[in-house]
Design an enzyme around this catalytic site. Structure first.
Site, PDB file in Angstrom:
ATOM      1  N   GLU A  33      28.506 -26.401  50.074  1.00 35.45           N
ATOM      2  CA  GLU A  33      29.420 -25.283  49.839  1.00 35.45           C
ATOM      3  C   GLU A  33      29.499 -24.309  51.009  1.00 35.45           C
ATOM      4  OE1 GLU A  33      28.383 -26.729  45.677  1.00 35.45           O
ATOM      5  OE2 GLU A  33      27.353 -26.502  47.604  1.00 35.45           O
TER       6      GLU A  33
ATOM      7  N   GLU B 222      25.437 -30.702  41.383  1.00 38.19           N
ATOM      8  CA  GLU B 222      25.039 -29.764  40.338  1.00 38.19           C
ATOM      9  C   GLU B 222      25.098 -30.415  38.961  1.00 38.19           C
ATOM     10  OE1 GLU B 222      26.297 -25.414  42.030  1.00 38.19           O
ATOM     11  OE2 GLU B 222      27.915 -26.874  41.760  1.00 38.19           O
TER      12      GLU B 222
END
Length: 262
Positions: free
Chosen positions: A134, A114
């Site tokens: 995730e 990210e």
């Protein structure tokens, strides 16, 4: 200096700021790292001697994700309080109004991926690895992964990576459009510096306007985006750099102007 201050350093040389993550062994993005990233982004934005930025995690790893140990025992109520800072640190990097390049070696996973997505371009080592794993921890990306990744590579490719949590090697990342250039590992930082170096004498106000138009324009319909572009285009005519650049073009052709960032 606090004990956390050196986990992220901002070093400036020849007009280029390097924002360097340094939290051995894996550059896990802790709450302290997030705070320092936010501060580094503000400093890079404010400093007139910074014309471009390199995000770098060193020779071993870019960032292997957010610090799971810090988050593992947090309740919903506790995460509500800190989730804005988790996302805000990456957004602060994305909002630096100057060219930003991520120089990726090793792993860029989860929060590390990210963070790389917040840069304008990504230059990766040929042995680097990307991913948004995730879901394998029972959560979802929380620092822009569902938003920036889908805007960069398209929703279906983003869904494949986010739903499966699978790791992507550099060559596949290049084919997906997740990274922009793949080079040998020992050339990554130099390649990032070379890209950033193009802007040390550039018309920085024009680049700032262009970055804002592109980034903000992706968030709105095209008519609104075109209106933003029209307003920025007209506004740039108030700058000294515009007068210098146009006069230089008429007299000497393109690429000869010496800009003053005013």
């Amino acid at each position: 200096m606090s004990q956390h201050e050196d986990v992220v350093r901002l070093e400036v040389s020849d007009g280029i700021a390097t924002i360097r993550l340094d939290r051995p062994k894996m550059n896990a993005i802790s709450f302290a790292v997030q705070a320092r990233l936010t501060a580094a982004a503000a400093e890079a934005t404010e400093r007139d001697d910074v014309k471009a930025v390199v995000l770098y995690g060193g020779e071993r790893v870019f960032a292997a994700g957010n610090d799971v140990k810090e988050m593992a025992d947090l309740s919903y109520a506790e995460m509500v309080k800190v989730s804005a800072s988790v996302q805000g640190a990456v957004t602060a990097i994305a909002r630096i109004p100057k060219p930003v390049v991520a120089a990726v070696r090793g792993y860029a996973l989860g929060g590390g991926c990210e963070l790389a997505l917040a840069a304008d371009i990504r230059i990766a080592a040929d042995d680097s690895t990307f991913g948004q794993p995730e879901v394998l921890l029972g959560i979802i990306p929380g620092a822009g992964g569902t938003q920036r990744l889908s805007r960069l590579i398209g929703p279906s490719k983003a869904k494949d990576l986010v739903f499966t949590g699978r790791f992507v090697k550099a060559r596949e990342a290049l084919s997906l459009g997740l990274v922009d250039k793949v080079v040998p590992a020992d050339e990554v930082y130099a390649a990032a510096l070379a890209w950033a170096g193009q802007f040390t004498t550039a018309a920085s106000l024009a680049i700032r306007a262009a970055k804002e138009c592109i980034d903000r324009g992706l968030e709105v319909d095209i008519d609104t985006g075109l209106e933003m572009e029209r307003m920025q285009f007209a506004a740039i005519f108030a700058t000294e750099d515009r007068a210098i650049g146009m006069r230089s073009f008429v007299e000497n052709g393109p690429g000869q102007a010496t800009f003053v960032a005013r």
